[in-house]
Design a protein around this motif. Sequence first.
Motif, PDB file in Angstrom:
ATOM      1  N   ILE A   1       0.831  -1.196   0.000  1.00  0.00           N
ATOM      2  CA  ILE A   1       0.000   0.000   0.000  1.00  0.00           C
ATOM      3  C   ILE A   1       0.866   1.245   0.000  1.00  0.00           C
ATOM      4  N   VAL A   2       0.692   2.079  -1.012  1.00  0.00           N
ATOM      5  CA  VAL A   2       1.303   3.407  -1.047  1.00  0.00           C
ATOM      6  C   VAL A   2       0.258   4.383  -1.589  1.00  0.00           C
ATOM      7  N   ALA A   3       0.534   5.658  -1.432  1.00  0.00           N
ATOM      8  CA  ALA A   3      -0.375   6.672  -1.957  1.00  0.00           C
ATOM      9  C   ALA A   3      -0.212   6.801  -3.466  1.00  0.00           C
ATOM     10  N   ASP A   4      -1.287   7.201  -4.129  1.00  0.00           N
ATOM     11  CA  ASP A   4      -1.205   7.608  -5.527  1.00  0.00           C
ATOM     12  C   ASP A   4      -0.735   9.061  -5.535  1.00  0.00           C
ATOM     13  N   ILE A   5       0.382   9.330  -6.164  1.00  0.00           N
ATOM     14  CA  ILE A   5       1.005  10.639  -6.020  1.00  0.00           C
ATOM     15  C   ILE A   5       1.303  11.293  -7.361  1.00  0.00           C
ATOM     16  N   GLU A   6       1.493  12.592  -7.293  1.00  0.00           N
ATOM     17  CA  GLU A   6       2.080  13.359  -8.385  1.00  0.00           C
ATOM     18  C   GLU A   6       3.376  13.946  -7.832  1.00  0.00           C
ATOM     19  N   LEU A   7       4.496  13.475  -8.356  1.00  0.00           N
ATOM     20  CA  LEU A   7       5.806  13.915  -7.884  1.00  0.00           C
ATOM     21  C   LEU A   7       6.166  15.246  -8.539  1.00  0.00           C
ATOM     22  N   ILE A   8       6.514  16.236  -7.728  1.00  0.00           N
ATOM     23  CA  ILE A   8       6.759  17.583  -8.243  1.00  0.00           C
ATOM     24  C   ILE A   8       8.108  18.111  -7.774  1.00  0.00           C
ATOM     25  N   PRO A   9       8.705  19.038  -8.528  1.00  0.00           N
ATOM     26  CA  PRO A   9       9.913  19.712  -8.056  1.00  0.00           C
ATOM     27  C   PRO A   9       9.562  20.793  -7.042  1.00  0.00           C
TER      28      PRO A   9
END
Length: 360
Positions: free
Chosen positions: A321-329
Motif C-alpha cells: 500500500i502506497v499513496a497515488d502521487i504526483e511527484l513535483i519539483p
Amino acid sequence: MAMSPENEHPVKAFGWAARDTSGHLSPFKFSRRTTGENDVTFKVLYCGICHSDLHSIKNEWGITSYPIVPGHEIIGVITEIGTKVTKFKVGDKVGVGCMVGSCRSCANCKDDLENYCPKMILSYGAKYNDGTTTYGGYSDIMVSDEHFIIKIPDNLPLDGSAPLLCAGITVYSPLKYYGLNKAGMHLGIVGLGGLGHMAVKFAKAMGLKVTIISTSPNKKKEAMDHLGADAFLVSHNTEDMALAMGTMDGIIDTVSAVHALLPLFNLLKINGKLVMVGAPQKPLELLAFPLLMGRKMVGGSCIGGIQETQEMIDFAAKHNIVADIELIPMDYVNTAMERLSKADIKYRFVIDITNSLKPF
C-alpha cells in the motif's frame, strides 16, 4: 534563553517557507540543532503536501507564526545518529510524521498515544523543548529524537510512502480503534481525496466491503476500477442513498468542507459508527434523534501514536500500500498549493526534495 548542548553550534539548513498570510512559499535559510545524543539526523528525500500545510501557510486556523516551513510527511536516509540511539543506524530509510515531541510521561504517552499528549510538539510551526521553532520537511535535512522516527521497510517506494505518515495513519488508526477492521464488514468512505483513497486501500487490505460516498459522479470509475471500491454512492442522489439505508457498519468521513451528516447517519446499521477525520472550519449540524433511534455513534480520530504509525507502515509494506502521487519539483510548490485548493490532484502531491531543492 540558554542554549542546550544540542544547538550550541546549529547546523545550516535550507528549504522553502511562507512569510505571511498570502501563503506564498520561497527559499529560506534557517538552522537545525546538531545531532544530540538521542537524535537521528537524516537527509530529506521526499515530502508530501498535506491539506493542513495549505491551511497553515495561509493562517486559516489562526495559529500560524511566520516564517513557517511546512511538511510533515517526511522521508529520508539517516546520515548521523546520536551516541545513545539504539533503534537506527546510518543509511536506514526513515520518516517523520506530524509530531517530533511529547512529554513522554503523561497517561496518553505511556499508552503509546503521543498524538493525544497535551504537550505534543508538531513537526513544524511549534516550539520545541529548547524554545526553538520546529521546521518541517520542505527542507534539506531533518533532526528528531529517535522515539519519533519511523523505520521505512525496504520494499516500499519512498516517494509513495511519504503520505502514509499523515494520510495513511489518519485513516488506519480509526479503522482499528473503532473496530471497523474486521473482514466482511461494510465501510462507507466519504470523500475520495488524499485521505479517502488511502482509506479505500487499507480497508480493502483488511477484507472490508467498501462504498465510496461522493458529491462527484465522475469519480465512480476511478473509485471502482482503479482503487477497487465495491460500490459508489452520489450523496445528492436521494434514490440511491435511500436504497443504501441501514447497510453500513461504519463510515469514515474524510471531508473538510461543511456537509450534511443526517444522510450519513441513515446509511448506518444499528450500532453503526460515523468517524470524523476531516476538519471542517465551521460547525456541522448534529441531530440527536437519528443517533438515539439506532444507538449510533459519532466519533473522531487524529493521526496515531508512534507505535501504531510503525504498525501501519509495516502493514502497508505487507500489502503493498502506497499513496497515488504526483511527484513535483520544489519550485512547483506554489502552483501545487493553488491546485490543492481546487482539489485538482489525484491524490497527493509529493515534493522531490533530493533532486529539486537547490542550495542558494
